[in-house]
Motif scaffolding. Structure first.
Motif, PDB file in Angstrom:
ATOM      1  N   ALA A   1       9.985  17.488 -12.702  1.00  0.00           N
ATOM      2  CA  ALA A   1       9.153  17.102 -11.557  1.00  0.00           C
ATOM      3  C   ALA A   1      10.086  16.494 -10.517  1.00  0.00           C
ATOM      4  N   MET A   2       9.584  16.360  -9.279  1.00  0.00           N
ATOM      5  CA  MET A   2      10.411  15.830  -8.196  1.00  0.00           C
ATOM      6  C   MET A   2       9.548  15.045  -7.228  1.00  0.00           C
ATOM      7  N   GLU A   3      10.055  13.858  -6.834  1.00  0.00           N
ATOM      8  CA  GLU A   3       9.273  12.861  -6.105  1.00  0.00           C
ATOM      9  C   GLU A   3       9.243  13.039  -4.600  1.00  0.00           C
ATOM     10  N   ASN A   4       9.365  14.261  -4.073  1.00  0.00           N
ATOM     11  CA  ASN A   4       9.281  14.461  -2.621  1.00  0.00           C
ATOM     12  C   ASN A   4       8.142  13.597  -2.066  1.00  0.00           C
ATOM     13  N   TRP A   5       8.441  12.829  -1.026  1.00  0.00           N
ATOM     14  CA  TRP A   5       7.484  11.834  -0.539  1.00  0.00           C
ATOM     15  C   TRP A   5       6.212  12.520  -0.042  1.00  0.00           C
ATOM     16  N   GLY A   6       5.102  12.269  -0.718  1.00  0.00           N
ATOM     17  CA  GLY A   6       3.825  12.831  -0.312  1.00  0.00           C
ATOM     18  C   GLY A   6       3.588  14.257  -0.752  1.00  0.00           C
ATOM     19  N   ALA A   7       4.584  14.893  -1.390  1.00  0.00           N
ATOM     20  CA  ALA A   7       4.448  16.297  -1.836  1.00  0.00           C
ATOM     21  C   ALA A   7       5.229  16.455  -3.131  1.00  0.00           C
ATOM     22  N   ILE A   8       4.687  15.886  -4.193  1.00  0.00           N
ATOM     23  CA  ILE A   8       5.383  15.826  -5.477  1.00  0.00           C
ATOM     24  C   ILE A   8       5.243  17.163  -6.198  1.00  0.00           C
ATOM     25  N   THR A   9       6.347  17.683  -6.705  1.00  0.00           N
ATOM     26  CA  THR A   9       6.330  18.970  -7.395  1.00  0.00           C
ATOM     27  C   THR A   9       6.478  18.779  -8.897  1.00  0.00           C
TER      28      THR A   9
ATOM     29  N   LYS B   1       0.833  -1.204   0.000  1.00  0.00           N
ATOM     30  CA  LYS B   1       0.000   0.000   0.000  1.00  0.00           C
ATOM     31  C   LYS B   1       0.873   1.262   0.000  1.00  0.00           C
ATOM     32  N   TYR B   2       0.339   2.326  -0.585  1.00  0.00           N
ATOM     33  CA  TYR B   2       0.986   3.631  -0.489  1.00  0.00           C
ATOM     34  C   TYR B   2       1.118   3.992   0.985  1.00  0.00           C
ATOM     35  N   ALA B   3       2.277   4.518   1.384  1.00  0.00           N
ATOM     36  CA  ALA B   3       2.630   4.580   2.801  1.00  0.00           C
ATOM     37  C   ALA B   3       2.085   5.791   3.558  1.00  0.00           C
ATOM     38  N   LEU B   4       1.721   6.870   2.867  1.00  0.00           N
ATOM     39  CA  LEU B   4       1.366   8.108   3.563  1.00  0.00           C
ATOM     40  C   LEU B   4      -0.141   8.371   3.496  1.00  0.00           C
ATOM     41  N   PRO B   5      -0.649   9.241   4.361  1.00  0.00           N
ATOM     42  CA  PRO B   5      -2.104   9.507   4.358  1.00  0.00           C
ATOM     43  C   PRO B   5      -2.558  10.452   3.249  1.00  0.00           C
ATOM     44  N   LYS B   6      -1.617  11.120   2.585  1.00  0.00           N
ATOM     45  CA  LYS B   6      -2.011  12.042   1.516  1.00  0.00           C
ATOM     46  C   LYS B   6      -0.902  12.106   0.474  1.00  0.00           C
ATOM     47  N   MET B   7      -1.287  12.623  -0.695  1.00  0.00           N
ATOM     48  CA  MET B   7      -0.326  12.848  -1.774  1.00  0.00           C
ATOM     49  C   MET B   7      -0.666  14.165  -2.452  1.00  0.00           C
ATOM     50  N   HIS B   8       0.229  15.124  -2.330  1.00  0.00           N
ATOM     51  CA  HIS B   8       0.067  16.391  -3.033  1.00  0.00           C
ATOM     52  C   HIS B   8       0.710  16.314  -4.415  1.00  0.00           C
ATOM     53  N   LEU B   9       0.041  16.873  -5.419  1.00  0.00           N
ATOM     54  CA  LEU B   9       0.624  17.165  -6.724  1.00  0.00           C
ATOM     55  C   LEU B   9       0.688  18.681  -6.809  1.00  0.00           C
ATOM     56  N   ILE B  10       1.899  19.248  -6.746  1.00  0.00           N
ATOM     57  CA  ILE B  10       2.058  20.690  -6.555  1.00  0.00           C
ATOM     58  C   ILE B  10       2.607  21.333  -7.831  1.00  0.00           C
ATOM     59  N   SER B  11       1.880  22.304  -8.352  1.00  0.00           N
ATOM     60  CA  SER B  11       2.294  23.049  -9.531  1.00  0.00           C
ATOM     61  C   SER B  11       3.205  24.201  -9.111  1.00  0.00           C
ATOM     62  N   VAL B  12       4.415  24.240  -9.686  1.00  0.00           N
ATOM     63  CA  VAL B  12       5.419  25.237  -9.299  1.00  0.00           C
ATOM     64  C   VAL B  12       5.744  26.110 -10.514  1.00  0.00           C
TER      65      VAL B  12
END
Length: 794
Positions: free
Chosen positions: A240-248, A222-233
């Protein structure tokens, strides 16, 4: 030294330009010095277990050294101050005056630019982050918000602790955000960006849902975190960058609207799938050291195409994989200045030089080859085993091969070690007739040299009774194949093939029996053998013309691209130009006008072919450029070609700049920036350089103009004169990346074919660690192209 936790508290000023920091690092040490990484941070005080300690800074090594030898469990407290950066690395100004934003990019060594830390992927820790920000702003980090606390005109936002992870995966973002959220199973997927910058949220969130669903099933985890952000920069050096749970992501990779082209829509899906693959492969399990960077990037690349092929079979993603990943990797790896997949990285600052087609494309192509070798299910079980055994820890490439080997009971390690430790790849020369063929392997290099290096090559051969597989681990071998047709079935192998004349004729008579991927492979190998001098340009044109009536997207696109490259090299060969124009015109005639509900590949191909023809045929360019005044209302798959046609037929920079200023959305702006590169004349080019300097063209997009502007013959002297300025600008913008080096690799051959003496004068002035690799590769390509030009003079 073992790091347990970081407690990081930053107070950011009301202009989002500076911040004060307080951090506590819990660690265990055994009679050793404490050395933290730090760059451009003003460290005020350091204490260990409450006692002040002296410290010194080694700027060259980017190290903060605490005085003394330490042992036991320690709480290291650091008080510091820093500026929010202007380059696209570390914690930096990512927005505009209209949409202010702070964002972070920490891979590979950006974390040390934001807070003192042990900035090494092997030192995982739990992060507790709190950001005190102006009250009108919001904050995003890897984990959900745990608490907020008002403090005058500011508020403190505290986040839940992260899992154990590496410093380069930490994220902190501040802006006035718009956020769209959707529940997916027991997690939340959130699309976020500065207010007023987002498009339609449904498609990016749907792509994310498809990816999570596929990976949870494929990995069995299972995906490990309670949320996943897809962040437009808005300003972002990486794609793009795979920051865990806060992808840019760059804006263009999340911004979906009516102007989104078919190719960009696919790219959006593929990049989202790539970054989400990292949430397991890279974040949950992380490489021990940067030499295994390729393991993260290759695997995420390979898996992204698997997801997209599974959920969107109509897009023929494996065709795109061969075009975008395998072709570029084979080109780069046929140079003497290539490097092994498993690169020797002593200093983490050197890792930027290996974010390239080898770490991504070659590695992914080798994984595809190994999957075909051991079987899809054995491969999947091996991946799942690897992830389960190393969750929340670090691993090496050999750990993955061991897991696949155990599940498949096939000798994987010996094959993989050979392919990842060695630079380059083989060409297999095929001769014979009837039912017996002779295979001979040697290293393939574009410069015509070779070595006696032997690879264990999983070879597939197609005969009249189907496919056979062998492991070619010797210099030569004779193989019985009943009714031999072709080597490297569906292009799953990472090797070139050079057929004897009689076998090539045999292929031509059996084209109906081979797949579109096989036909692509024949054309791809043909072109490579032409560049290397194995066959002449005349023979290439004779052979490739037998495929001019091809209708499959992947084959037509490859031929179109090859002719485009050749016309850039042989800029004064009218015979080549006429052959190319005839091919492009016939294909456009076959494709016809766009029809409602037509296949997306047809639409992409029409735009691509139109672009190639507009550059060569001024009458055609004039014809389609009449539509430029309604650029934003055109079919998005053709609008880029119309912009280029307008540029080459009118040379009207003011018209393009006017459209650039009035249009909205990064995708359309990027098309217009590419068209600007086709404008000629020093005064025009100086004006465009001014748009970059003023920031009207985003920092991240400057390289799009430079890459386009180097192609026209008339512009190459200007680029040469500006090369020092261009290099300095790219180095400043894309600090810690390989962009400058990559640009020089493509620019040097084109400049050198027009003014080799001038190039030789400039290169010593721009040679530095960030450019050295690109200069060497570009210089090698220049020699290869020049040799080809000399050999094929009329």
């Amino acid at each position: 030294m073992e790091i347990e936790t970081y407690r990081i508290s930053l107070m950011i000023d009301e202009n989002l330009s500076e911040y004060e920091g307080l951090e506590n690092i819990k660690m265990k040490v055994k009679d050793e010095k404490i050395v933290l990484n730090s760059v451009d941070i003003d460290v005020k005080e350091i204490s260990v277990n409450g006692e002040p300690v002296k410290f010194s800074m080694n700027k060259e090594k980017e190290e903060l050294n605490l005085e003394g030898i330490y042992r036991g469990e320690l709480d290291v407290q650091v008080k510091f101050r820093a500026k929010v950066g202007q380059t696209l690395m570390g914690m930096y100004q990512a927005g505009s005056s209209e949409h202010k934003m702070i964002s972070t990019q920490f891979e590979s060594t950006g974390a040390r630019r934001s807070f003192p830390c042990v900035d090494n992927p092997g030192y995982k820790a739990v992060f507790y982050v709190s950001l005190t920000i102006p009250e009108e702003y919001e904050a995003i980090s890897n984990m959900p918000v745990e608490a907020t606390e008002k403090n005058g005109k500011f508020r403190k936002v505290s986040f839940k602790p992260t899992p154990r992870m590496s410093t380069y995966l930490l994220y902190m973002g501040v802006a006035k955000f718009t956020q769209f959220s959707r529940k997916f199973h027991d997690m939340e997927i959130i699309l976020a960006g500065p207010k007023g910058t987002l498009g339609e949220p449904d498609k990016p969130i749907k792509f994310a849902e498809e990816s999570v669903r596929y990976y949870e099933d494929y990995f069995g985890i299972k995906y490990a975190l309670p949320k996943m952000h897809l962040i437009s920069v808005p300003e972002f050096g990486a794609g793009a960058m795979e920051n865990w749970g806060a992808i840019t992501f760059r804006e263009v990779l999340l911004l979906v609207n009516s102007n989104t082209s078919t190719s960009t829509m696919r790219r959006i899906g593929e990049v989202i799938a790539h970054e989400i693959a990292h949430q397991w492969f890279g974040d949950l399990v992380t490489m021990k050291w940067w030499n295994d960077l390729w393991l993260n990037e290759s695997f995420a690349t390979f898996m992204a195409f698997k997801v997209m092929d599974h959920d969107h079979p109509e897009w023929d993603m494996w065709g795109d994989f061969l075009l975008s990943e395998t072709t570029g990797a084979m080109m780069g790896d046929s140079l003497e200045q290539s490097h092994p997949i498993d690169a020797d990285v002593k200093d983490p600052n050197d890792v930027a030089q290996i974010f390239d087609e080898i770490s991504y494309g070659k590695g992914a192509s080798i994984l595809r080859m190994i999957e075909a070798y051991v079987g899809q299910e054995n491969f999947r079980k091996g991946i799942s085993r690897y992830l389960r055994e190393h969750s929340y820890g670090n691993a090496k490439g050999s750990d993955l091969w061991t897991a696949i080997e155990k599940e498949s009971r096939t000798s994987v390690t010996s094959v993989m070690e050979a392919w990842i430790k060695r630079m380059g790849y083989p060409v297999i020369e095929v001769s014979g007739k009837d039912n017996k063929i002779s295979l001979k392997q040697k290293q393939f290099r574009l410069n015509g040299t070779t070595t006696d290096q032997i690879w264990p090559v999983p070879v597939t051969a197609l005969g009249k009774n189907g496919k056979i597989s062998i492991l070619l681990d010797t210099a030569s071998k004779e193989v019985d194949v009943d009714g031999f047709i072709k080597l490297n079935v569906d292009q799953t192998g990472f090797y070139r093939v050079n057929y004897s004349d009689n076998l090539f004729e045999n292929i031509k008579s059996n084209l109906s029996k081979i797949s579109k991927y096989d036909r692509f492979g024949i054309i791809s190998d043909l072109f490579a053998n032409t560049l290397s001098g194995n066959i002449t340009l005349a023979k290439y044109l004779e052979r490739v013309s037998g495929f001019f009536s091809e209708t499959e997207y992947i084959v037509v696109q490859e031929i179109a691209s090859q002719l485009g490259v050749l016309n850039n090299l042989f800029h004064d060969r009218k015979d080549l130009e006429e052959i190319s124009k005839k091919f492009y015109r016939n294909q456009l005639s076959r494709l016809g006008e766009k029809k409602k509900g037509e296949d997306g590949n047809i639409s992409i191909l029409r735009g691509s072919i139109s672009n190639y023809l507009a550059v060569l045929d001024n009458d055609y360019a004039k014809d389609i450029s009449r539509d430029f005044n309604r650029f934003e209302n055109l079919d998005p798959d053709i609008s880029g070609a119309v912009a280029v046609a307008y540029a080459v037929s009118t040379n009207d920079l003011e018209g393009i700049m006017g459209m650039f200023r009035s249009t909205k959305g990064d995708e359309n702006k990027l098309k217009l920036i590419a068209a600007m590169g086709r404008i000629t004349g020093k005064s025009n080019l100086d004006k465009i350089m001014g748009l970059i300097k003023s920031g009207e063209i985003k920092k991240q997009d400057s390289i799009r103009f430079y890459s386009s502007a180097i192609v026209p013959w008339e512009n190459r002297d200007f680029i040469l004169e500006s090369l020092k300025q261009i290099v300095e600008g790219l180095d400043e913008i894309f600090v810690g990346t390989g962009y400058t080096s990559s640009y020089l690799e493509s620019a040097i051959p084109l400049i050198g074919m027009k003014n080799k003496a001038g190039l030789d004068t400039v290169l010593p002035k721009i040679t530095r660690p960030t450019t050295e690799k690109g200069i060497k590769k570009g210089t090698e390509l220049l020699a290869i192209y020049q040799k080809m030009l000399d050999k094929n003079k009329l």
